[in-house]
Design a protein around this motif. Structure first.
Motif, short mmCIF file in Angstrom:
data_model
loop_
_atom_site.label_atom_id
_atom_site.label_comp_id
_atom_site.label_asym_id
_atom_site.label_seq_id
_atom_site.Cartn_x
_atom_site.Cartn_y
_atom_site.Cartn_z
N ARG A 35 12.90 -29.50 -12.70
CA ARG A 35 13.14 -28.17 -12.04
C ARG A 35 14.68 -27.81 -12.41
NH1 ARG A 35 12.84 -30.25 -7.33
NH2 ARG A 35 10.52 -30.26 -7.36
N THR A 82 7.79 -21.80 -14.01
CA THR A 82 7.76 -20.71 -14.50
C THR A 82 9.26 -20.42 -15.32
OG1 THR A 82 6.51 -19.47 -12.98
CG2 THR A 82 7.66 -18.06 -14.13
N LEU A 83 8.90 -20.18 -16.56
CA LEU A 83 10.39 -19.79 -17.38
C LEU A 83 9.83 -18.73 -18.30
CD1 LEU A 83 12.78 -21.49 -18.50
CD2 LEU A 83 11.46 -22.39 -20.21
N ASN A 84 11.07 -17.92 -18.22
CA ASN A 84 10.79 -16.56 -19.00
C ASN A 84 9.83 -15.90 -18.56
OD1 ASN A 84 13.37 -17.12 -20.28
ND2 ASN A 84 11.95 -18.40 -22.03
N LYS A 85 9.23 -15.79 -17.20
CA LYS A 85 8.24 -15.05 -16.83
C LYS A 85 6.85 -15.49 -17.15
CE LYS A 85 10.94 -10.96 -16.21
NZ LYS A 85 11.02 -9.37 -16.49
N ALA A 139 14.70 -26.28 -15.99
CA ALA A 139 14.07 -25.13 -15.88
C ALA A 139 15.00 -23.77 -15.24
CB ALA A 139 12.61 -25.14 -15.11
N LYS A 140 15.62 -24.30 -14.19
CA LYS A 140 16.54 -23.35 -13.51
C LYS A 140 17.70 -22.85 -14.31
CE LYS A 140 15.68 -24.34 -8.68
NZ LYS A 140 16.56 -24.91 -7.28
N SER A 141 17.99 -24.04 -15.12
CA SER A 141 19.12 -23.48 -16.29
C SER A 141 18.66 -22.88 -17.37
CB SER A 141 19.91 -24.81 -16.64
OG SER A 141 20.38 -25.68 -15.55
N GLY A 142 17.22 -22.60 -17.42
CA GLY A 142 16.93 -21.97 -18.41
C GLY A 142 16.46 -22.58 -19.58
N ILE A 143 16.28 -23.88 -19.48
CA ILE A 143 15.96 -24.89 -20.68
C ILE A 143 14.43 -25.33 -20.45
CG2 ILE A 143 16.22 -27.33 -21.61
CD1 ILE A 143 19.26 -26.98 -20.53
N ASP A 144 13.82 -25.25 -21.41
CA ASP A 144 12.38 -25.68 -21.26
C ASP A 144 12.35 -27.10 -21.20
OD1 ASP A 144 9.77 -26.40 -21.59
OD2 ASP A 144 9.24 -24.90 -23.15
#
Length: 404
Positions: free
Chosen positions: A75, A46-49, A78-83
Motif C-alpha cells: 500500500r 488502484t494505480l494510474n486509475k 502504491a501511494k508513492s506511485g510505485i507498482d
C-alpha cells in the motif's frame, strides 16, 4: 478508517472460513477461498486509475499477521506511485541473480583457465578454495562475504601453512574483485585487504618468506652436498638450482632440448615459468660442467632419478635435512639476491631479471623490453665463482656434512 474497519478478520475466522469467494480484511486485503477449499491472500489496489490485484501467498503458509504486513508495504509503494507487483518481481530477479562465492570462483576459474600454466596448477587453484574457503563461506552470497569470513578461513593456516595461506588469500582477493567488477558483489570495499593483513597473526607466514641459507655459507653448503650420500643426479640438480637462481620445478623438469651448448645458455619455455614468459638463462662454466656430467643418462630429462623420472621437491629438501640444514631449496634464490645486493654493484634490474622477476611497475615494464642477458651472464659467472670459494666461517659445517 478505524482499526475495526481495517482489520476485520481474526486468526480464528480465517481458519474456519469455508465460503467460496473473497473475505475482506480492509485496506485492500482479501482472503480468497477457492471451490477446492484452498485459501490465499489477495491485495487489491488502484494505480494510474487502473485496478490491479496482487497475490501475497497462500494460507496457512502466510498467516493473517504476515498478510497484513505485506499488504501495508504494498500500500505504501502504491501511494508513492510505485507498482508493488513490479517492485516484487524486481526483487525476486535480484535474488535470483545473486551468486554465491563458490559460483563466482567457478566462473572466474572457467574464464581464466587458459592462463594457467598447466593442468595441475589449474586444479590446485580451485582445490585450495574448496578446502579452506568454501567450508566457511562457499554457499554465502558473494556480496555478503565479510572480513570476518575471510579471516576465519585464513587464520587457522596462516602460520602453519604459510605458502598455502598466501595463495588462498590471493585467490579469494581475485574472486571478490572480479565479482565486484561484474556487479555480483555490491558495496565492495577494495581496502579490506590491508585491514585483513593487519588482523592476521604475526609470524613467518605473515612475511611470506622462505628460510634461506646465508650467502656467505652457500659455498660450504654446496661442498657438503657434493660429498653427501645422496644420488649423484640429485646432488648435481641441487647445485644447478643454486648456480642458476632457478625455482625447483624449473630444474626438476629440465629437458635437453632447452640447452644451447654453443650459446652457453638454457631457454626455459613459458609454460614452465611462473610468469608464463620464456626465460633465457646464461650458463656459467660450472653449470656447463654439471650438464656435461649428466649427458647420456636420459634421452629427455637432464636430471632423472634412478627410475628415469623427475625428482620430487622433497628429494632435494631431504638432502638438506640429512645434512642438518633447516633452510629451504627455494631460499637459495634469496641467498643469491642478498649476495648480489650486498656484494656486487650490478643494477637492480639485472639482479631481478636473473631471478625472472617481473617488474611491478607496469608502465616501466611496458617500455623496458630487454632481458639484459649479457649483463646477467657476467652476474651469474661471478655468482658461480663465489659459490666455489669456501669461506672460513663454514669449515665446521663442511666437516659435519662429511659424516653423512
Amino acid at each position: 478508517m478505524g482499526k475495526r474497519q481495517v482489520e476485520r478478520l481474526s486468526a480464528v475466522a480465517v481458519k474456519k472460513a469455508t465460503t467460496v469467494g473473497y473475505l475482506p480484511d480492509g485496506g485492500g486485503l482479501y482472503l480468497q477461498i477457492s471451490p477446492t477449499g484452498s485459501k490465499s491472500w489477495i491485495y487489491r489496489f488502484t494505480l494510474n486509475k487502473k485496478e490491479r490485484q496482487m497475490g501475497l501467498g497462500s494460507y496457512p503458509d502466510v498467516p493473517l499477521a504476515k498478510a497484513r504486513e505485506l499488504a501495508t508495504a504494498s500500500r505504501l509503494l502504491a501511494k508513492s506511485g510505485i507498482d508493488p507487483i513490479t517492485a516484487r518481481d524486481n526483487e525476486r530477479n535480484a535474488l535470483q541473480q545473486q551468486r554465491t562465492f563458490a559460483e563466482c570462483a567457478e566462473e572466474y576459474h572457467q574464464i581464466h583457465q587458459h592462463t594457467w600454466r598447466n593442468e595441475k596448477h589449474a586444479s590446485q587453484w580451485t582445490n585450495t578454495l574448496k578446502t579452506y574457503a568454501y567450508p566457511i563461506f562457499g554457499t554465502k552470497a558473494v556480496s555478503d562475504v565479510s572480513k570476518a569470513d575471510i579471516l576465519a578461513a585464513l587464520t587457522p593456516i596462516w602460520t602453519t601453512k604459510s605458502a598455502t595461506a598466501a595463495r588462498v588469500k590471493q585467490r579469494i582477493h581475485a574472486v571478490l574483485d572480479w565479482a565486484a567488477a561484474k556487479d555480483y558483489r555490491h558495496n565492495h570495499d577494495a581496502g579490506i585487504w590491508a585491514q585483513i593483513t593487519r588482523a592476521l597473526p604475526a609470524g613467518r607466514g605473515n612475511r611470506g618468506n622462505f628460510a634461506a641459507c646465508a650467502y656467505k655459507d652457500v659455498a660450504s653448503t654446496l661442498s657438503a652436498i657434493r660429498t653427501s650420500g645422496s644420488d649423484d643426479s640429485a646432488k648435481l640438480a641441487l647445485e644447478f638450482i643454486v648456480l642458476t637462481g632457478a625455482r625447483t620445478g624449473e630444474v626438476r623438469l629440465a629437458e635437453w632440448s632447452e640447452i644451447d651448448f654453443d650459446g652457453k645458455r638454457r631457454i626455459i619455455p613459458g609454460e614452465r615459468m611462473k610468469s608464463g614468459n620464456e626465460h633465457r638463462v646464461p650458463l656459467s662454466p660450472r653449470a656447463l660442467e654439471i650438464l656435461e656430467a649428466q649427458r647420456g643418462k636420459h634421452p629427455k630429462l637432464i636430471f632423472p632419478n634412478n627410475k628415469g623420472k623427475p625428482y620430487s621437491d622433497m628429494a632435494f629438501t631431504a638432502t638438506l635435512r640429512r645434512l642438518g640444514y633447516e633452510f629451504t631449496v627455494h631460499g637459495f634464490r634469496s641467498s643469491f639476491r642478498d649476495w648480489a645486493a650486498e656484494q656486487t654493484s650490478y643494477p637492480h634490474a639485472v639482479c631481478e631479471a636473473a631471478l625472472a622477476h617481473t617488474m611491478k611497475d607496469k608502465t616501466e615494464a611496458a617500455y623496458f623490453r630487454s632481458d639484459l642477458f649479457d649483463k646477467r651472464r657476467e652476474l651469474m659467472n661471478d655468482w658461480a665463482v663465489y659459490c666455489t670459494e669456501e669461506k672460513p666461517s663454514s669449515v665446521a659445517q663442511t666437516e659435519m656434512a662429511t659424516q653423512y
